[in-house]
Design an enzyme around this catalytic site. Structure first.
Site, mmCIF file in Angstrom:
data_model
loop_
_atom_site.group_PDB
_atom_site.id
_atom_site.type_symbol
_atom_site.label_atom_id
_atom_site.label_comp_id
_atom_site.label_asym_id
_atom_site.label_seq_id
_atom_site.Cartn_x
_atom_site.Cartn_y
_atom_site.Cartn_z
ATOM 1 N N ASP A 177 9.812 -6.492 1.091
ATOM 2 C CA ASP A 177 10.042 -6.036 2.458
ATOM 3 C C ASP A 177 11.470 -5.510 2.524
ATOM 4 O OD1 ASP A 177 8.542 -5.714 4.921
ATOM 5 O OD2 ASP A 177 10.161 -6.840 5.847
ATOM 6 N N ASN A 224 0.832 -1.213 0.000
ATOM 7 C CA ASN A 224 0.000 0.000 0.000
ATOM 8 C C ASN A 224 0.856 1.248 0.000
ATOM 9 O OD1 ASN A 224 -2.745 -0.709 -0.063
ATOM 10 N ND2 ASN A 224 -2.528 -1.592 1.986
ATOM 11 N N HIS A 258 4.941 5.279 -2.484
ATOM 12 C CA HIS A 258 6.311 5.577 -2.938
ATOM 13 C C HIS A 258 6.921 4.333 -3.589
ATOM 14 C CE1 HIS A 258 6.090 9.149 -0.403
ATOM 15 N NE2 HIS A 258 5.665 8.358 0.560
ATOM 16 N N LYS A 296 18.498 6.913 -8.212
ATOM 17 C CA LYS A 296 18.076 5.969 -7.156
ATOM 18 C C LYS A 296 17.488 4.711 -7.785
ATOM 19 C CE LYS A 296 15.196 5.004 -3.204
ATOM 20 N NZ LYS A 296 13.985 5.215 -2.412
#
Ligand code: IMP
Length: 213
Positions: free
Chosen positions: A74, A8, A11, A194
């Site tokens: 994660d 959710n 970003h 990035k």
């Protein structure tokens, strides 16, 4: 190919969509109507990544959604001088081991409180080495039999924790993380950089290799 990204975090979703090759369409949880909270009860990034992927896989499977699979990310910040902490507790580090602290109002305040804690914990320490580590779990429906396949891939970016915040780009710990080979934080570097060198970019590169096999 269509895959559901089990997160959710807006970003992360934006980064994943930016990084993934055009042949892979990434659907958000909102787009598939999934609005449950997933309890991240694992004690490792591997476990939490799997818990998220499995929860969304069950949902997608029950609805026979027209997708090839589900993946979850994660991520942990692992600081050398702290023995790899906060690791799996990266998201809520600001309140770990603290007695009573005011509840931050929103996501931005949580991120700021986490960064402040990192700077506090490293105050006066010379060794500021750290890494971001992402573990992605992919659960893919099988084309030939009923059993889905589960694969985990990893991505790491080494760097160091700056002595203060620089830049406002990115999210989370980005304004205090300087990736190896650069003298600017992820908060200062453009998203294109990035998204080429990050933990998430490297994990997604490994995911794409698995999907192309
Ligand atoms: P999780 O994978 O959603 O559990 O992410 C844990 C936390 O790590 C997030 O809440 C952010 O604070 C931080 N984080 C994850 N990815 C990044 C990143 O790319 N840059 C900076 N912080 C990140």
């Amino acid at each position: 190919m269509k895959l559901v990204f089990a997160s959710n975090n807006a970003h992360k979703l934006a980064e994943v969509r930016d990084i993934m090759p055009s042949g892979i369409e990434v659907l958000s949880l909102r787009e598939i109507g999934f609005d449950h909270e997933i309890d991240e009860t694992g004690t490792t990034l591997e476990e939490n990544s799997r818990i998220k992927a499995e929860a969304v896989y069950q949902y997608v499977n029950a609805r026979k959604a027209d997708v090839s699979g589900v993946f979850a990310d994660d991520t942990g910040l692992e600081i050398d001088a702290l023995g790899g902490r906060p690791g799996v507790y990266t998201a809520r580090w600001y309140r770990i081991g603290e007695d009573s602290i005011p509840q931050p109002a929103g996501e931005g305040e949580v991120f700021a409180a986490n960064r402040a804690k990192a700077l506090r914990e490293l105050e006066g320490k010379e060794n500021r080495g750290a890494q971001f580590r992402t573990v992605i779990t992919l659960i893919k429906f099988s084309e030939t039999n009923d059993r889905p396949s589960l694969v985990q891939v990893e991505g790491i970016v080494r760097g160091r924790i700056a002595t203060e915040e620089y830049g406002e780009g990115g999210f989370g710990y980005d304004p205090i993380f300087v990736p190896e080979g650069y003298d600017k934080t992820f908060g200062e570097l453009p998203a294109e950089i990035k998204n080429t060198i990050s933990h998430r970019a490297k994990a997604l590169e490994n995911l794409v290799k698995v999907l192309e096999k």
